[in-house]
Design an enzyme around this catalytic site. Sequence first.
Site, short mmCIF file in Angstrom:
data_model
loop_
_atom_site.label_atom_id
_atom_site.label_comp_id
_atom_site.label_asym_id
_atom_site.label_seq_id
_atom_site.Cartn_x
_atom_site.Cartn_y
_atom_site.Cartn_z
N PRO A 146 0.85 -1.19 0.00
CG PRO A 146 -0.65 -1.50 1.75
CD PRO A 146 0.65 -2.00 1.20
CD GLU A 147 3.24 3.08 -4.03
OE1 GLU A 147 3.78 4.17 -3.83
OE2 GLU A 147 3.68 2.25 -4.83
CE LYS A 205 5.77 3.22 1.10
NZ LYS A 205 6.67 2.23 0.55
CG ASN A 231 7.58 -0.84 -6.07
OD1 ASN A 231 6.52 -0.73 -5.50
ND2 ASN A 231 7.94 -1.95 -6.69
NE ARG A 261 10.07 -1.76 -0.99
CZ ARG A 261 10.34 -0.69 -0.26
NH1 ARG A 261 10.66 0.45 -0.84
NH2 ARG A 261 10.26 -0.75 1.04
#
Length: 250
Positions: free
Chosen positions: A2-3, A53, A158, A233
């Site tokens: 989750p961003e 985050k 990412n 990532r």
Amino acid sequence: MPEGDSLHRAARRLQPLVGQRLEVESPNPRAQVTGVAGRVDGRVLESVEAVGKNLLLRFEGDLVVRSHLRMTGRWRLEPRGTPRTGLPWLVLRGETYEGVLWNGPVLTLEAGTVRRLGQDVLAETFDLDAAVARLRGARDRLLGETLQDQRLLAGVGNMWMAEALWTVRVSPWARVGDVSDEVLREAVAAARRLMQESLATGRPGRQVYRRAGRPCLRCGTIVRSRGQGDDNRTAYWCPACQGGGVPPGE
Ligand SMILES: [Zn+2]
């Protein structure tokens, strides 16, 4: 993962609980051992905000519950007493609604201030120069990795790293020290703008993320992907129209 924008959505969702004295429990045994529920049960929830985050739930008595969702965590708001199967990590029960955390792998209680994070890229007041100055401190690191370092700039993962750098036509493999202030500014501003747009429209707006092996939407060259940084990532980029650096060994 989750961003930052999905954390902001979660924070918005939970707003109806703010100002209420909550019954708090942890049906999931793995969450119970954190002791978080017992410490905040019966306290007034003063605010819920997304910082990078992390979702920070501030309770009266200067207690802050920090929820980091990793890959799987989800916050839902449901009418009080909604039947459910499974064992949520945390249930925050208010008068009419309850906030439910599913699979929240990181749940900690902190008194007062939270561990140092960079500026939240989605904060209402955002100091672009300060953000650039902070990224500048990582001269020898790769741009793509640096944009995701939550201590430097909070909220970018990412996906938005890939989208922002594609937008400004710079390679995630560029060294920070080789990139001008102007380009750093544009990259951070692009991440902020794209995430704000996504938050406003609910659309992900992907141009390059997860498009490896397919043509670049701008120039037609095949998009590449490769793991980057200590966490490996995946970076996605167009080798033709994003300049300034190539992966190590190429
Ligand atoms: Zn291209």
